[in-house]
Scaffold this motif. Structure first.
Motif, short mmCIF file in Angstrom:
data_model
loop_
_atom_site.label_atom_id
_atom_site.label_comp_id
_atom_site.label_asym_id
_atom_site.label_seq_id
_atom_site.Cartn_x
_atom_site.Cartn_y
_atom_site.Cartn_z
N GLY A 1 -97.34 52.33 55.27
CA GLY A 1 -96.26 51.86 56.14
C GLY A 1 -95.16 52.90 56.30
O GLY A 1 -94.89 53.69 55.40
N ARG A 2 -94.54 52.88 57.46
CA ARG A 2 -93.37 53.73 57.74
C ARG A 2 -92.25 52.80 58.15
O ARG A 2 -92.40 52.01 59.08
N TYR A 3 -91.12 52.90 57.45
CA TYR A 3 -90.01 51.99 57.66
C TYR A 3 -88.72 52.78 57.78
O TYR A 3 -88.61 53.90 57.28
N SER B 1 -83.38 61.69 52.09
CA SER B 1 -83.13 60.71 53.15
C SER B 1 -84.29 59.73 53.25
O SER B 1 -84.23 58.76 53.99
N LYS B 2 -85.39 60.01 52.48
CA LYS B 2 -86.57 59.15 52.50
C LYS B 2 -87.07 58.97 51.08
O LYS B 2 -86.92 59.88 50.26
N VAL B 3 -87.68 57.80 50.83
CA VAL B 3 -88.35 57.58 49.55
C VAL B 3 -89.78 57.15 49.82
O VAL B 3 -90.06 56.49 50.83
N GLU B 4 -90.67 57.57 48.92
CA GLU B 4 -92.05 57.12 48.98
C GLU B 4 -92.26 56.12 47.84
O GLU B 4 -91.86 56.39 46.70
N LEU B 5 -92.86 54.99 48.16
CA LEU B 5 -93.11 53.94 47.18
C LEU B 5 -94.53 53.43 47.32
O LEU B 5 -95.10 53.46 48.42
N PRO B 6 -95.10 52.91 46.23
CA PRO B 6 -96.42 52.28 46.36
C PRO B 6 -96.29 50.97 47.13
O PRO B 6 -95.19 50.41 47.22
N PRO B 7 -97.39 50.47 47.69
CA PRO B 7 -97.30 49.18 48.38
C PRO B 7 -96.88 48.09 47.41
O PRO B 7 -97.10 48.19 46.21
N ARG C 1 -102.69 60.47 50.21
CA ARG C 1 -102.09 60.43 51.54
C ARG C 1 -102.45 59.12 52.24
O ARG C 1 -103.61 58.71 52.26
N GLY C 2 -101.46 58.45 52.79
CA GLY C 2 -101.70 57.20 53.50
C GLY C 2 -101.63 55.96 52.61
O GLY C 2 -101.64 54.85 53.11
N GLU C 3 -101.54 56.15 51.27
CA GLU C 3 -101.44 54.99 50.39
C GLU C 3 -100.00 54.56 50.16
O GLU C 3 -99.73 53.39 49.96
N GLY C 4 -99.10 55.53 50.15
CA GLY C 4 -97.70 55.22 49.89
C GLY C 4 -97.00 54.72 51.15
O GLY C 4 -97.45 54.93 52.27
N ALA C 5 -95.89 54.02 50.93
CA ALA C 5 -95.02 53.59 52.03
C ALA C 5 -93.79 54.49 52.03
O ALA C 5 -93.26 54.83 50.98
N ILE C 6 -93.35 54.88 53.21
CA ILE C 6 -92.18 55.74 53.36
C ILE C 6 -91.04 54.92 53.96
O ILE C 6 -91.21 54.27 55.00
N VAL C 7 -89.89 54.96 53.28
CA VAL C 7 -88.68 54.29 53.79
C VAL C 7 -87.66 55.38 54.03
O VAL C 7 -87.36 56.18 53.14
N ARG C 8 -87.10 55.42 55.26
CA ARG C 8 -86.10 56.44 55.55
C ARG C 8 -84.78 55.80 55.96
O ARG C 8 -84.75 54.71 56.52
N ALA C 9 -83.73 56.51 55.64
CA ALA C 9 -82.38 56.08 55.98
C ALA C 9 -81.68 57.25 56.63
O ALA C 9 -81.01 58.02 55.97
N ASP C 10 -81.92 57.42 57.91
CA ASP C 10 -81.31 58.53 58.61
C ASP C 10 -79.88 58.19 58.98
O ASP C 10 -79.57 57.04 59.26
N PRO C 11 -79.00 59.20 59.00
CA PRO C 11 -77.69 58.95 59.59
C PRO C 11 -77.91 58.53 61.04
O PRO C 11 -78.66 59.18 61.75
N VAL C 12 -77.35 57.43 61.43
CA VAL C 12 -77.63 56.87 62.75
C VAL C 12 -76.34 56.54 63.47
O VAL C 12 -75.28 56.51 62.88
N VAL C 13 -76.48 56.25 64.74
CA VAL C 13 -75.36 55.73 65.52
C VAL C 13 -75.69 54.27 65.80
O VAL C 13 -76.75 53.95 66.32
N SER C 14 -74.80 53.39 65.38
CA SER C 14 -75.00 51.95 65.55
C SER C 14 -73.90 51.43 66.46
O SER C 14 -72.72 51.60 66.17
N ALA C 15 -74.28 50.81 67.56
CA ALA C 15 -73.32 50.29 68.54
C ALA C 15 -72.36 51.40 68.97
O ALA C 15 -71.17 51.18 69.16
N GLY C 16 -72.89 52.63 69.08
CA GLY C 16 -72.08 53.75 69.54
C GLY C 16 -71.18 54.35 68.48
O GLY C 16 -70.39 55.24 68.75
N LEU C 17 -71.30 53.87 67.23
CA LEU C 17 -70.43 54.35 66.15
C LEU C 17 -71.21 55.21 65.17
O LEU C 17 -72.35 54.89 64.85
#
Length: 108
Positions: free
Chosen positions: A87-89, A51-57, A16-32
């Motif tokens: 890291g959380r990205y 919607s998220k992946v865990e990767l080593p540093p 716990r705390g060693e991996g980095a988490i990258v998420r790609a949430d469905p988002v609204v960009s410029a109101g779209l």
């Protein structure tokens, strides 16, 4: 899109705390309504439910699809990024009503 976190590396799980988490949430960009999806991490397919992946540093290659709901346009982007332990990205899109112009990784 799902909310699962996928482990995108081989070997034993990182502490716990060693991996980095990258998420790609469905988002609204410029109101779209824009959907961002991680398709691959370091050449490994990422499941549709994740919607998220865990990767080593370290340095990683992410393949990301960006879809604009209004036009149905999908563009694929490749991100080469250095991730830090613990890291959380998130991946954010820059889009118009017709197309995704770019995606970027930002610290959460």
């Amino acid at each position: 899109a799902g909310c699962a976190t996928e482990r995108a590396y081989d070997g034993a799980p990182l502490a716990r705390g060693e991996g980095a988490i990258v998420r790609a949430d469905p988002v609204v960009s410029a109101g779209l309504p824009v959907q961002v999806r991680i398709r691959q991490a370091d050449g490994r397919e990422v499941g549709v439910e994740a919607s998220k992946v865990e990767l080593p540093p370290g340095r990683h290659t992410l393949i990301v699809d960006c879809r604009v709901a209004e036009s149905g346009a999908v563009r694929r982007f490749t991100l080469e990024e250095e991730l830090e332990a613990g890291g959380r990205y998130r991946i954010v899109a820059q889009a118009t009503s017709r197309n995704c112009e770019a995606v970027a990784l930002v610290a959460d």
